[in-house]
Design a protein around this motif. Structure first.
Motif, mmCIF file in Angstrom:
data_model
loop_
_atom_site.group_PDB
_atom_site.id
_atom_site.type_symbol
_atom_site.label_atom_id
_atom_site.label_comp_id
_atom_site.label_asym_id
_atom_site.label_seq_id
_atom_site.Cartn_x
_atom_site.Cartn_y
_atom_site.Cartn_z
ATOM 1 N N THR A 70 0.845 -1.194 0.000
ATOM 2 C CA THR A 70 0.000 0.000 0.000
ATOM 3 C C THR A 70 0.883 1.247 0.000
ATOM 4 O OG1 THR A 70 -0.138 -0.006 2.419
ATOM 5 C CG2 THR A 70 -1.892 -1.138 1.219
ATOM 6 N N ILE A 71 0.290 2.362 -0.429
ATOM 7 C CA ILE A 71 1.032 3.618 -0.528
ATOM 8 C C ILE A 71 0.254 4.721 0.179
ATOM 9 C CG2 ILE A 71 2.113 5.285 -2.080
ATOM 10 C CD1 ILE A 71 1.866 3.188 -4.302
ATOM 11 N N ASP A 72 0.970 5.509 0.964
ATOM 12 C CA ASP A 72 0.410 6.727 1.549
ATOM 13 C C ASP A 72 1.119 7.898 0.858
ATOM 14 O OD1 ASP A 72 -0.179 8.987 3.084
ATOM 15 O OD2 ASP A 72 -0.350 7.821 4.922
ATOM 16 N N TYR A 73 0.439 8.500 -0.122
ATOM 17 C CA TYR A 73 1.073 9.567 -0.896
ATOM 18 C C TYR A 73 1.292 10.819 -0.060
ATOM 19 C CZ TYR A 73 0.188 6.720 -5.014
ATOM 20 O OH TYR A 73 0.179 5.703 -5.929
ATOM 21 N N VAL A 74 0.468 11.026 0.941
ATOM 22 C CA VAL A 74 0.626 12.206 1.793
ATOM 23 C C VAL A 74 1.911 12.088 2.616
ATOM 24 C CG1 VAL A 74 -0.357 13.520 3.697
ATOM 25 C CG2 VAL A 74 -1.852 12.641 1.886
ATOM 26 N N ARG A 75 2.130 10.916 3.164
ATOM 27 C CA ARG A 75 3.338 10.689 3.971
ATOM 28 C C ARG A 75 4.543 10.311 3.117
ATOM 29 N NH1 ARG A 75 1.927 10.142 9.403
ATOM 30 N NH2 ARG A 75 -0.299 9.848 9.772
ATOM 31 N N ASN A 76 4.307 10.114 1.819
ATOM 32 C CA ASN A 76 5.385 9.682 0.918
ATOM 33 C C ASN A 76 6.042 8.415 1.432
ATOM 34 O OD1 ASN A 76 6.396 10.398 -1.623
ATOM 35 N ND2 ASN A 76 8.305 11.130 -0.730
ATOM 36 N N THR A 77 5.204 7.496 1.832
ATOM 37 C CA THR A 77 5.648 6.250 2.439
ATOM 38 C C THR A 77 4.855 5.094 1.836
ATOM 39 O OG1 THR A 77 6.174 7.368 4.513
ATOM 40 C CG2 THR A 77 5.871 4.981 4.618
ATOM 41 N N PHE A 78 5.518 3.985 1.596
ATOM 42 C CA PHE A 78 4.763 2.803 1.216
ATOM 43 C C PHE A 78 5.045 1.665 2.176
ATOM 44 C CE2 PHE A 78 7.845 0.181 -1.208
ATOM 45 C CZ PHE A 78 8.818 1.086 -1.529
ATOM 46 N N TYR A 79 4.139 0.702 2.163
ATOM 47 C CA TYR A 79 4.115 -0.301 3.202
ATOM 48 C C TYR A 79 4.008 -1.713 2.612
ATOM 49 C CZ TYR A 79 2.716 3.836 5.849
ATOM 50 O OH TYR A 79 2.666 5.078 6.394
ATOM 51 N N LEU A 80 4.477 -2.669 3.383
ATOM 52 C CA LEU A 80 4.206 -4.062 3.091
ATOM 53 C C LEU A 80 3.502 -4.633 4.312
ATOM 54 C CD1 LEU A 80 4.558 -6.421 1.102
ATOM 55 C CD2 LEU A 80 6.626 -7.044 2.388
ATOM 56 N N ASN A 81 2.236 -4.934 4.154
ATOM 57 C CA ASN A 81 1.454 -5.532 5.215
ATOM 58 C C ASN A 81 1.536 -7.046 5.067
ATOM 59 O OD1 ASN A 81 0.038 -2.995 6.313
ATOM 60 N ND2 ASN A 81 -0.375 -2.889 4.133
ATOM 61 N N MET A 82 2.078 -7.684 6.069
ATOM 62 C CA MET A 82 2.323 -9.131 5.999
ATOM 63 C C MET A 82 1.481 -9.840 7.048
ATOM 64 S SD MET A 82 6.455 -9.163 5.451
ATOM 65 C CE MET A 82 6.806 -8.478 7.070
ATOM 66 N N ASN A 83 0.639 -10.745 6.599
ATOM 67 C CA ASN A 83 -0.215 -11.526 7.487
ATOM 68 C C ASN A 83 0.067 -13.016 7.317
ATOM 69 O OD1 ASN A 83 -1.784 -9.219 8.442
ATOM 70 N ND2 ASN A 83 -2.659 -9.162 6.386
ATOM 71 N N SER A 84 -0.407 -13.796 8.271
ATOM 72 C CA SER A 84 -0.223 -15.260 8.229
ATOM 73 C C SER A 84 1.225 -15.615 7.919
ATOM 74 C CB SER A 84 -1.167 -15.862 7.177
ATOM 75 O OG SER A 84 -2.514 -15.557 7.456
ATOM 76 N N LEU A 85 2.119 -15.013 8.642
ATOM 77 C CA LEU A 85 3.535 -15.214 8.367
ATOM 78 C C LEU A 85 3.966 -16.647 8.649
ATOM 79 C CD1 LEU A 85 4.825 -11.816 9.669
ATOM 80 C CD2 LEU A 85 5.308 -12.745 7.399
ATOM 81 N N LYS A 86 4.906 -17.106 7.842
ATOM 82 C CA LYS A 86 5.429 -18.469 7.941
ATOM 83 C C LYS A 86 6.930 -18.407 8.199
ATOM 84 C CE LYS A 86 2.125 -19.910 4.373
ATOM 85 N NZ LYS A 86 1.990 -20.547 3.035
#
Length: 126
Positions: A70-86
């Motif tokens: 996902t990207i937050d253009y206001v914060r100029n930051t992007f993210y990797l949301n990781m679920n069900s990690l193995k």
């Protein structure tokens, strides 16, 4: 000067979640190719998630349905949301960017990117 700064790595038990962040300076993400890649010692860096300037996302088969970029253009930051990690998700994770996606490489290919974060370690225990 373009700088990508990562944060959010750490240790988690299998089944848990983490969110990685990549904040940019000297650079804006609008229209860019951005991605997350990971690398284990002695192995090649592989893409796990990416998105192009038109908002189309790509995921590795191993992360599809569990990871989201996902990207937050206001914060100029992007993210990797990781679920069900193995446990097999344990790696050094890197954010990466390129001003415009090329027609030469896959969005998940490390050769696609010009700018890199410093890397952050994710460790998943069983």
């Amino acid at each position: 000067q373009v700088q990508l700064v990562e944060s959010g790595g750490g240790s988690v038990q299998a089944g848990g979640s983490l969110r990685l962040s990549c904040a940019a300076s000297g650079y804006t993400f609008s229209g860019s190719c951005i991605g997350w890649l990971r690398q284990a010692p002695g192995k090649e860096r592989e893409g796990v998630a990416a998105t192009d300037g038109d908002g189309r996302s790509s995921y590795a088969d191993s992360t599809k349905g569990r990871f989201a970029i996902t990207i937050d253009y206001v914060r100029n930051t992007f993210y990797l949301n990781m679920n069900s990690l193995k446990p097999e998700d344990t790696d050094q994770y890197y954010c990466a960017a390129r001003r415009y996606c090329s027609s030469t490489y896959s969005r998940l290919d490390r050769y696609e990117y010009h700018y890199w974060g410093q890397g952050t370690q994710v460790t998943v225990s069983s």
